[in-house]
Design an enzyme around this catalytic site. Structure first.
Site, PDB file in Angstrom:
ATOM      1  N   ASP A   1       1.029  -0.526   0.270  1.00 14.95           N
ATOM      2  CA  ASP A   1       0.042   0.165  -0.013  1.00 14.95           C
ATOM      3  C   ASP A   1       1.040   2.020   0.180  1.00 14.95           C
ATOM      4  O   ASP A   1       0.293   2.392   0.888  1.00 14.95           O
ATOM      5  CB  ASP A   1      -0.904  -0.127   1.366  1.00 14.95           C
TER       6      ASP A   1
ATOM      7  N   GLU B   1     -11.294   1.267  -3.719  1.00 17.49           N
ATOM      8  CA  GLU B   1     -10.869   1.695  -2.157  1.00 17.49           C
ATOM      9  C   GLU B   1      -9.974   2.299  -2.681  1.00 17.49           C
ATOM     10  O   GLU B   1      -9.306   2.474  -3.792  1.00 17.49           O
ATOM     11  CB  GLU B   1     -10.706  -0.258  -1.393  1.00 17.49           C
TER      12      GLU B   1
END
Length: 552
Positions: A16, A190
């Protein structure tokens, strides 16, 4: 002088990535889940070579004890407000994943320096997860986040929402506006992030779940609250699986059918964009490298980077015109690459503080249980819970960063009870690890080297593979080659000897630790380290001379 960037730029357990530039310095923040200190921060000047320099959460801001992996600290978003010259970190603290409720508390912290001190966390709500902050050129600020959908009959995982914020007073302005559920048919939109260029607001999303169908997708609007038009390709701008995939309504899945047999790099997605000081564009994104011939990823999700360009229609695309993430990328024009980053590790414990790459599952690192002051030149670890514990295991570890590596340490330990132990381990989470440890053997009448293993929560003791260690001092070595591990020991500089069989450690991977059919069992990665256990009276300790991980 040109150079080539080799991916992954951050190998092993670095998912991420959120990238920013401040002048000629580049920073990336990555997720840490159940590990302390939380939120790893890396620095580079050439985009090719990165060094972990600090952590964002290191002063008791979160309590991760009891966390069910892979919950914990998710998807930090790093930003820089040019007007105030402040760094901002937004992040989710995922507290519960049962029933797919995904209860997360979201926060933001700020600092004048990337090294802090960081402000007290500001609560951003519990509407969902993956918050990010956008600092507009007019001085206004906005939060984007995934609003997690729990109702039956609605498309999961939910909407991306945007809301204005008064960061100076820690207040929301107006109502949250639902803007999209994604820009492709991959679903599972997302990790929203906003960028602005030539009058357009670009909304960048992760899509397709964090497995083999993962990707980065994009839409744009003249108004920050939309409506957003999708990239006209209707496909991700970055992925490892460029075929068309339809998975709307699938909240998150492994998508093993999307494995690309022609690519070393898999799972490319969850990206973050940066414009360089040379005027070029790159995207940092997560990736994985399965063990050859398998879909097992012991190194977890790593960080890669790709060079990007803007086409004539104002859409971002890879410099080579494709959307297939590559293992190499062109370096910045007119910039010389720095010294190649080494990802091996060694700490001789000669300093008061230990290496910033050391991490501990669930509990905080503090001098009450781990320090270099009680026996200078050594790391002393006081034992506590067993490694099955999600509360207070006494482990100091670093992320594995290669398929072939050796671990080595030397320790002194004098246990008095069979439930006291100390040694070296390979660790995925509280239910999955391999541990070569000294302990007190009543049958051998003293300190003994033995092996314990945890596999999806099952405790396995190799009772026929143990060695008496008369003076409590032993050197240990793990030799790992593509998911196979041999354990060796050495006494008083004698020849190394193997103990136990060759272990299959490939299961210490995101896909090997359980999970329902079609799902990935974890989203973290393999750790390698040293530790101690005292389930007797919490009185024993071990002294470690050094710890090193040598990549081959």
């Amino acid at each position: 002088m040109s150079y080539t960037i080799q991916n992954p730029i951050i190998p092993g357990y670095a998912p991420d990535p959120s990238i920013i530039r401040v002048d000629h310095d580049y920073y990336i923040a990555t997720s840490t889940f159940h590990l302390n200190p939380a939120i790893s921060i890396y620095h580079s000047t050439d985009l090719a070579n990165w060094e972990m320099v600090d952590h964002g959460l290191k002063n008791h801001e979160v309590d991760l004890r009891g966390t069910n992996t892979p919950a914990g600290i998710w998807a930090p978003h790093l930003s820089y407000d040019v007007a105030t010259k402040k760094f901002w970190l937004a992040y989710s603290h995922m507290l519960n994943m049962e029933g797919r409720e995904f209860n997360a508390d979201n926060y933001a912290i700020s600092a004048d320096s990337i090294h802090g001190p960081w402000s007290e966390p500001v609560f951003l709500g519990a509407i969902g997860f993956d918050p990010s902050l956008f600092h507009d050129e007019d001085g206004r600020h906005y939060m984007t986040i995934l609003e997690w959908e729990t109702r039956d009959g609605y498309q999961h995982p939910g909407h991306i929402v945007i809301q204005e914020m008064d960061l100076a007073n820690n207040q929301f302005i107006g109502e949250a506006v639902r803007v999209t559920q994604g820009f492709t048919t991959r679903g599972c939109a997302e990790a929203p992030q906003i960028y602005k260029r030539d009058g357009y607001y670009y909304l960048v999303l992760a899509a397709g779940g964090t497995g083999y169908a993962h990707g980065v997708e994009m839409g744009r609007s003249k108004n920050i609250f939309g409506p957003y038009e999708a990239n006209p390709t209707n496909e991700p701008i970055i992925t490892s699986a460029p075929q068309h995939i339809y998975s709307l309504g699938d909240p998150d899945a492994g998508h093993f059918e999307a494995y690309n047999p022609h690519s070393i790099m898999q799972k490319s997605g969850h990206g973050s964009i940066v414009q360089t000081h040379t005027g070029e564009w790159y995207i940092a994104h997560l990736m994985s490298r399965p063990l050859p011939g398998t879909t097992l990823n012991p190194l977890g999700r790593e960080t890669a980077i790709q060079k990007m360009t803007w086409n004539d229609a104002g859409w971002l695309q890879m410099a080579d015109g494709s959307n297939l993430a590559k293992m190499t990328a062109p370096g910045m024009t007119g910039v010389e690459a720095g010294e190649t980053a080494g990802h091996s590790f060694e700490d001789q414990f000669e300093n008061e503080t230990y290496n910033v790459r050391f991490t501990t599952p669930y509990r905080e690192q503090n001098t009450k249980w781990v320090n270099t002051s009680e026996n200078q030149g050594h790391l002393r670890i006081h034992g506590e819970n067993s490694f099955f514990s999600r509360m207070n295991p006494a482990i100091m570890a670093v992320a594995a960063s290669a398929f072939e590596f050796e671990l080595e340490t030397q320790l002194e330990f004098h246990p008095e009870h069979y439930s006291q132990s100390a040694g070296m381990n390979m660790y995925y989470d509280a239910s999955n690890w391999l541990y070569a440890r000294l302990y007190h053997s009543e049958s051998l009448g003293g300190t003994t080297l033995g092996i314990l293993q945890a596999k999806q929560g099952e405790r396995i003791e190799f009772i026929h593979d143990k060695v008496f260690i008369p003076n409590g001092v032993v050197a240990l070595k793990f030799v790992t080659t593509f998911g196979k591990t041999k354990i060796y020991y050495q006494i008083e500089n004698q020849a190394w000897k193997q103990v136990g069989p060759e272990f299959n450690t490939a299961y210490l991977s995101d896909e090997g630790v359980g999970g329902s059919e079609g799902e990935i069992g974890g989203f973290t990665g393999l750790l390698c380290g040293i530790g101690a256990v005292d389930a007797y009276r919490h009185e024993s300790y071990a002294d470690f001379d050094f710890f090193k991980m040598t990549n081959k």
